[in-house]
Design an enzyme around this catalytic site. Structure first.
Site, PDB file in Angstrom:
ATOM      1  CD  GLU A 142      -4.550  -5.128   2.965  1.00 37.05           C
ATOM      2  OE1 GLU A 142      -4.023  -5.485   2.992  1.00 37.05           O
ATOM      3  OE2 GLU A 142      -6.264  -4.362   3.262  1.00 37.05           O
ATOM      4  CD  GLU A 193      -2.949  -0.980   1.989  1.00 34.50           C
ATOM      5  OE1 GLU A 193      -4.252  -1.278   1.355  1.00 34.50           O
ATOM      6  OE2 GLU A 193      -2.441  -0.748   3.622  1.00 34.50           O
TER       7      GLU A 193
END
Length: 782
Positions: free
Chosen positions: A262, A188
């Protein structure tokens, strides 16, 4: 450099260049392995949909690894996703640990044994609500280190770490007959930076470490563009509306299979906030959409487990330490139990099995026991059981004293004088302040508390400041989270000036996850001062249980030398998961380190956890003081408009305005009858259209916040978490529009626009008509 090493290095560089130019490691077919094609993943040359779930072996007792993997398989998954936490594996520079709870290779082999493939997420940065995002604390001993950048020291340590990861795990890739089918590059990163060259270098280190399976990066939909590279596959993370979020992925990745890296079926918990849950029907509906469109996914988390020991992390700003329970409202509970969500997904996945797949039976739950209430009978006060001290002119952070975890005591003699103010810069994270052994204050970083009213003192009076570290920040721009007192301690002089307090004795109270310090000596008795408490209980049989700590204050617990984690009576968690293998028949020992004092020194083992028993009063967390009312009469908005419906990130532009205080006023919602306002994230744009850093933002006012029935506090609008949100009250009072939030930007800024991310999982409260105000001075009424 020896000729052999030079040739090896040359070959690696040539290999890396070829991959960067052609992308063959990512995009070509492999008849016996795993590859990425234009529209699908390929397993042994055949189209393959990844049904994955995240679980972290470090959050599961090793004795239960196989049970949890069997549960994942029985739910209908074909893959598990696993983070590596660098700080678990390299506890001190150059000393690696791959044994016991850190045996990543054994976990991967067990996954393969249960018919599951593995997606590896080695870091170097992980996040995962884990202490320091997985970084080892000793990186912070370098005063000028810049994490997640091309800082030379950071990059060299990352390279050495990833090389070690490759030594242990590269042999377990599918190309060598193992279960690992993909490896992630960083994590991320678009939520932190935009240096694509940095991502390229981390990619090179992973290649150098021997990983040849496809590599990928992941990020939220609005951050994807920050770290995308053509030669590295991209997946998108989200908690709602796969159609819109896959559209965002397609904008930056025109071809290739769709995958959610995710997908959030619940959320993590922080101290002083409500326990989070995720609706079953919402999760089933969205995973069904992905399967219908042959999109792959990884459920984060399929099984959360527990952040045992001192491994739980924190978010900032605002500073919010996370609970040790990482239940996450996942389909497989913290204790490994099957849940209603588990069975709903098992039923769903049964309709999407690929050729030759069958669902195994659901494993039985592990045995559960109860333990009758018992008392601790011995104590060891912290102030009577201190390690050797070091002297220092000024107090410094924990890391400067070669300490990673635990508490630290700072002691000095006061110069004496009239009542004044003591100012600590800064307290990380929870401090108890004493004068001559009498407690005069408690300071909590969550509330930005750093000032103490100091009474009249005489020369030589002893000032003690005991600071507990609660977990380093694991996400966002404030990763460089050193613990203890980070800079200095001052007193205010009669003329208003300040004076530094000097000449300190510093006691580093280092605490281990494997037992209490050897110098701690117990005696019979009890105390309400900071102390270790010891008790014993007898068992005729063992099993899982949930230790009831609701009658205690704040601290840590060890059972038979295993640290269960942190507890805090403010909630929401009031129990601690105790794995059966950590207990024994006969006598068992419990040690409790309590900083604030127990109501009663009593413990018990329950058959069910208490995950949502919030004790902290809501009024302490709201951003609207009693009687306070924002007055916008006479204020001129810099922009007025209407947001379209939907969940997409909305960007509005207006003439450049300058100010320090932002007010967003929601006049109504997309559903006119809806009295609520919800906001997932807010950003501001500078003159060039770039996002203004939010590290100094502070909510000054919100007319309404739901903090009793949900975690709807206004700070959520800049926490970088699209799943959390500001929600006006829905339990009890439901005040009508308009609703307003006021944010102190921390300084004057020139602003040319605003970005608004609506609530992702529901249309409830999404803003329609709005006004934006920007002021150089505070708005009336505040």
């Amino acid at each position: 450099m020896p000729k052999q090493k030079l040739m090896k290095r040359f070959c690696f560089i040539l290999f890396a260049l070829l991959l960067a130019i052609t992308g063959t490691a990512q995009l070509t077919n492999s008849p016996n392995g795993f590859a990425i094609a234009d529209s699908s993943f390929l397993l042994n040359g055949q189209p393959y949909v990844i049904r994955c779930g995240e679980m972290h072996f470090a959050r599961i007792p090793r004795e239960y690894w196989q049970h949890r993997l069997k549960m994942a398989k029985a739910m209908g998954l074909n893959t598990v996703c696993a983070y590596l936490f660098w700080n678990l594996h390299e506890t001190t520079p150059g000393n690696f640990n791959w044994s016991g709870a850190a045996d990543a290779a054994a976990f991967c082999k067990l996954a393969q044994q249960e018919g599951l493939y593995v997606i590896l997420r080695p870091g170097p940065y992980s996040c995962a609500e884990w202490e320091f995002g997985g970084f080892p604390w000793w990186l912070l001993q370098q005063k000028d280190i810049k994490l997640r950048t091309q800082d030379p020291y950071y990059m060299e340590r990352s390279r050495l770490y990833l090389k070690e990861v490759g030594r242990v795990l590269a042999p377990l890739q599918i190309t060598s007959g193992g279960p690992i089918i993909m490896t992630q590059v960083e994590n991320e990163y678009g939520s932190y930076g935009n240096d694509k060259e940095y991502i390229g270098k981390i990619r090179d280190y992973i290649w150098e470490a021997g990983f040849t399976v496809p590599l990928f990066t992941c990020d939220g939909p609005s951050q994807l563009k920050q770290d995308v590279r053509d030669e590295i596959f991209s997946v998108v993370n989200f908690g709602g509306n796969p159609e819109a979020n896959f559209k965002a992925l397609r904008e930056i990745r025109k071809t290739g299979p769709l995958m959610c890296g995710e997908y959030y079926p619940g959320w993590f918990d922080s101290w002083g906030t409500r326990h989070h849950t995720g609706a079953i029907d919402h999760v089933v509906k969205e995973l069904a959409y992905m399967l219908d469109h042959k999109a792959s996914f990884s459920i984060y988390m399929v099984h959360g487990g527990t952040s045992f020991g001192q491994w739980s992390g924190a978010n900032c700003p605002p500073f919010l330490p996370q609970t040790s329970s990482y239940d996450y409202d996942a389909p497989i509970s913290e204790a490994g139990w099957d849940t209603d969500k588990f069975y709903a997904l098992r039923k769903l996945f049964a309709g999407y099995l690929q050729e030759g797949e069958t669902l195994p039976d659901v494993p039985a739950r592990n045995a559960v026991i109860t333990i009758p209430p018992f008392r601790t009978t011995e104590t060891a006060p912290v102030f009577s059981n201190l390690p050797p001290f070091v002297t220092d002119e000024h107090p410094r952070n924990m890391e400067a004293y070669n300490q990673g975890y635990g508490s630290i005591l700072y002691r000095t003699a006061l110069p004496g004088g009239p009542a004044t103010t003591l100012f600590i810069q800064e307290v990380h994270d929870f401090a108890l302040v004493y004068v001559n052994g009498k407690k005069i204050a408690t300071l909590d970083r969550r509330r930005n508390e750093n000032r103490v009213s100091l009474p009249v003192t005489k020369k030589g009076d002893v000032l003690d400041i005991l600071v507990e570290a609660m977990g380093r920040v694991n996400f966002g721009s404030q990763l460089h989270d050193r613990k203890g007192i980070t800079e200095k301690v001052m007193v205010t002089n009669p003329d208003g000036s300040t004076k530094d307090l000097v000449n300190w004795k510093v006691y580093p109270i280092a605490l281990s996850n494997d037992g209490i310090p050897g110098y701690v000596k117990f005696k019979a008795g009890t105390t309400t001062r900071p102390a270790f408490h010891r008790g014993r209980f007898q068992l005729t049989k063992t099993g899982d249980t949930f230790l009831d700590v609701s009658k205690w204050g704040k601290g840590l617990v060890w059972i038979n030398g295993h640290c269960l984690g942190r507890y805090w009576n403010i909630g929401p968690t009031q129990t601690m998961y105790v794995p059966g293998p950590w207990l024994k028949e006969g006598s068992n020992e419990v040690v409790v380190l309590d900083y604030t004092g127990a109501v009663q020194p009593i413990l018990a083992g329950l058959a069910k956890p208490l995950l949502d028993d919030l004790k902290e009063t809501a009024k302490l967390r709201k951003h609207r003081k009693a009687g306070q009312s924002l007055d916008l009469a006479g204020a001129v908005p810099v922009h007025t408009g209407e947001f379209p419906g939907g969940i997409e990130l909305q960007t509005i532009r207006f003439d450049v305005a300058q100010g320090r205080y932002l007010c967003l006023e929601a006049l109504n919602s997309q559903r006119n009858e809806d009295p609520f306002t919800t906001v997932a994230e807010l950003y501001l744009l500078d003159e060039q259209g770039r996002e203004i850093p939010r590290t100094q933002w502070k909510v000054l006012y919100a007319d309404s916040e739901e903090v009793d029935g949900d975690d709807g506090k206004a700070d959520n609008v800049f926490d970088l978490q699209p799943t959390s949100l500001w929600h006006t009250q829905w339990q009890g009072n439901q005040p009508k529009h308009p609703h307003a939030i006021v944010i102190d930007l921390g300084g004057s800024h020139k602003v040319s626009g605003l970005k608004y991310l609506p609530r992702q999982d529901s249309p409830n409260g999404r803003i329609k008509d709005y006004k934006v105000y920007l002021s150089k001075t505070l708005f009336k009424g505040l």
